[in-house]
Design a protein around this motif. Structure first.
Motif, PDB file in Angstrom:
ATOM      1  N   LYS A  26       9.671 -44.224  -4.423  1.00  0.00           N
ATOM      2  CA  LYS A  26       9.669 -42.765  -4.526  1.00  0.00           C
ATOM      3  C   LYS A  26      10.664 -42.156  -3.538  1.00  0.00           C
ATOM      4  N   ALA A  27      10.698 -42.684  -2.313  1.00  0.00           N
ATOM      5  CA  ALA A  27      11.634 -42.181  -1.301  1.00  0.00           C
ATOM      6  C   ALA A  27      13.076 -42.443  -1.711  1.00  0.00           C
ATOM      7  N   GLU A  30      14.127 -39.932  -4.348  1.00  0.00           N
ATOM      8  CA  GLU A  30      14.369 -38.584  -3.807  1.00  0.00           C
ATOM      9  C   GLU A  30      15.642 -38.538  -2.959  1.00  0.00           C
ATOM     10  N   VAL A  31      15.839 -39.547  -2.107  1.00  0.00           N
ATOM     11  CA  VAL A  31      17.032 -39.592  -1.255  1.00  0.00           C
ATOM     12  C   VAL A  31      18.285 -39.748  -2.106  1.00  0.00           C
ATOM     13  N   SER A  92      11.696 -45.932   6.453  1.00  0.00           N
ATOM     14  CA  SER A  92      12.277 -44.650   6.868  1.00  0.00           C
ATOM     15  C   SER A  92      13.694 -44.819   7.414  1.00  0.00           C
ATOM     16  N   THR A 203      11.931 -35.943   2.568  1.00  0.00           N
ATOM     17  CA  THR A 203      11.365 -36.255   1.256  1.00  0.00           C
ATOM     18  C   THR A 203       9.966 -35.647   1.179  1.00  0.00           C
ATOM     19  N   GLU A 205       7.204 -37.105   1.195  1.00  0.00           N
ATOM     20  CA  GLU A 205       6.226 -37.827   2.003  1.00  0.00           C
ATOM     21  C   GLU A 205       6.597 -37.898   3.479  1.00  0.00           C
ATOM     22  N   SER A 206       7.898 -38.009   3.776  1.00  0.00           N
ATOM     23  CA  SER A 206       8.304 -38.238   5.163  1.00  0.00           C
ATOM     24  C   SER A 206       9.789 -37.937   5.335  1.00  0.00           C
ATOM     25  N   VAL A 208      13.487 -39.510   6.239  1.00  0.00           N
ATOM     26  CA  VAL A 208      14.209 -40.778   6.180  1.00  0.00           C
ATOM     27  C   VAL A 208      15.538 -40.615   6.901  1.00  0.00           C
TER      28      VAL A 208
END
Length: 387
Positions: A26-27, A30-31, A92, A203, A205-206, A208
């Protein structure tokens, strides 16, 4: 904590490894979307840079080479989807290569000569040091075709393409493009003690941390520095070796004077089809990576990354090439962890393709020793944390 049993391994995979895969995928998605928008804007502002969607088989530098495109398409057909420019070093921490445009027809340079200039073009009385084994000089004349912009003094000194100068140009473009793309709420420039370009990407969630690296993709030859495979090795097969070497390599702008050799396409092909014989190599790798992130070397900027683990896997596959060596998960997994422990304890991990390179040469030795002690504890009493 529970004993090391087959049942607990499966529980660990389902509860930890699969969850990690979902979050990281998912990250990455998005990135990738954000950096694609950013690099498309950079490419619009400066033709020397391409968007990351042009990496690999989509690189504009090879669009006039139908035979090469056909070969790559055939090799990649049926493989799992991935983005050729993105390396996940930790959940991350990503490294993303940005392909350069207008440098084609590469050939290796045989003539050695001294350089007497700073990265800014000023004269030096003593010569610049020679590149380390995983690095090399890059002259614009090594390309049979090159855009005129690569001959300009903003990136070129005495015929050399200078990574630090390329990064200065690139950094300025990144800063301007973040603003012009209205990405200031998602992308932030990070301070760096060197010329590397790092950004923080938000993102859902967090956050990166992403290192953006200009890259010259060279799909037409294999570098002489990579004396691989070594003689009389049963892994990988000769067929796969030929396939890998036909994919070429990349040169990355990550230092001041010298370009870093990168073999991401070759490494991806090695990781593909690891267990065609029904073995458990990939399962071992995924569990080891999860244990590394959970217990042995956690944190946002770990001293040991997924790339180090992948290299340990390659060396272990080469040393144990037989199918029967990878039938029993507990034995295979512990063998892999023992190899990792040896490398970390000795502060020495050879690059898989350029053997005279130690991937841990510049790592913090105190951090390595801490990881080594945790690995030793695990090897004395192999248990998985299922909390």
């Amino acid at each position: 904590m529970k004993p090391f049993t087959d049942e607990d391994v499966e529980i660990y995979i389902q509860s930890k490894v699969e969850q990690r895969h979902y979050l990281v995928s998912k990250a990455v998605e998005e990135v990738q979307k954000i950096i694609q928008q950013l690099t498309a804007e950079i490419s619009y502002k400066a033709t020397r840079f391409q968007a990351i969607s042009n990496s690999g088989i989509h690189n504009e530098n090879i669009k006039d080479q139908p035979a090469l495109l056909a070969k790559w398409s055939a090799m990649l057909r049926g493989k799992r989807p991935f983005h050729p420019s993105i390396q996940v070093l930790a959940p991350s921490q990503f490294l993303i290569t940005v392909p350069l445009r207008g440098l084609t027809g590469y050939r290796e340079c045989q003539v050695r000569h001294w350089r007497y200039y700073t990265v800014h073009g000023a004269k030096l009385l003593s010569s610049v040091r020679d590149p380390e084994e995983l690095h090399q000089w890059l002259e614009v004349e090594q390309f049979s075709k090159s855009l005129q912009q690569w001959h300009e003094t903003d990136v070129n000194v005495e015929g050399d393409l200078v990574p630090a100068k390329v990064l200065i140009v690139f950094r300025e473009l990144v800063e301007k493009s973040i603003i012009s793309c209205n990405l200031s709420n998602k992308v932030t420039m990070l301070e760096s003690f060197s010329s590397v370009v790092r950004v923080a990407v938000e993102t859902s969630e967090s956050q990166v941390e992403v290192e953006l690296v200009p890259a010259v993709e060279i799909p037409t030859c294999w570098p002489q520095k990579a004396r691989w495979p070594r003689c009389l090795k049963r892994w990988p097969s000769q067929e796969k070796v030929q396939c890998i070497k036909s994919l070429g390599f990349d040169l990355l702008a990550r230092s001041n004077y010298h370009w870093q050799l990168c073999f991401s396409r070759a490494e991806r092909i090695l990781m593909e089809g690891l267990d065609e014989d029904g073995g458990c190599r990939m399962k071992c790798f995924r569990v080891m990576r999860q244990m590394k992130e959970d217990v042995w070397c956690a944190g946002n900027k770990p001293v040991i990354t997924a790339y180090h683990l992948q290299t340990v896997l390659f060396w272990t596959c080469e040393k144990y090439p037989r199918t029967k060596d990878w039938r029993c998960f507990p034995e295979a997994f512990l063998r892999l962890v023992q190899k990792l422990h040896k490398c970390v304890s000795q502060h020495f991990l050879k690059h898989y393709f350029v053997k005279n390179t130690n991937l841990l040469k510049y790592a913090n030795t105190s951090d390595l020793d801490l990881v080594a002690s945790k690995l030793a504890v695990f090897l004395e009493n192999p248990v998985f944390c299922l909390d």
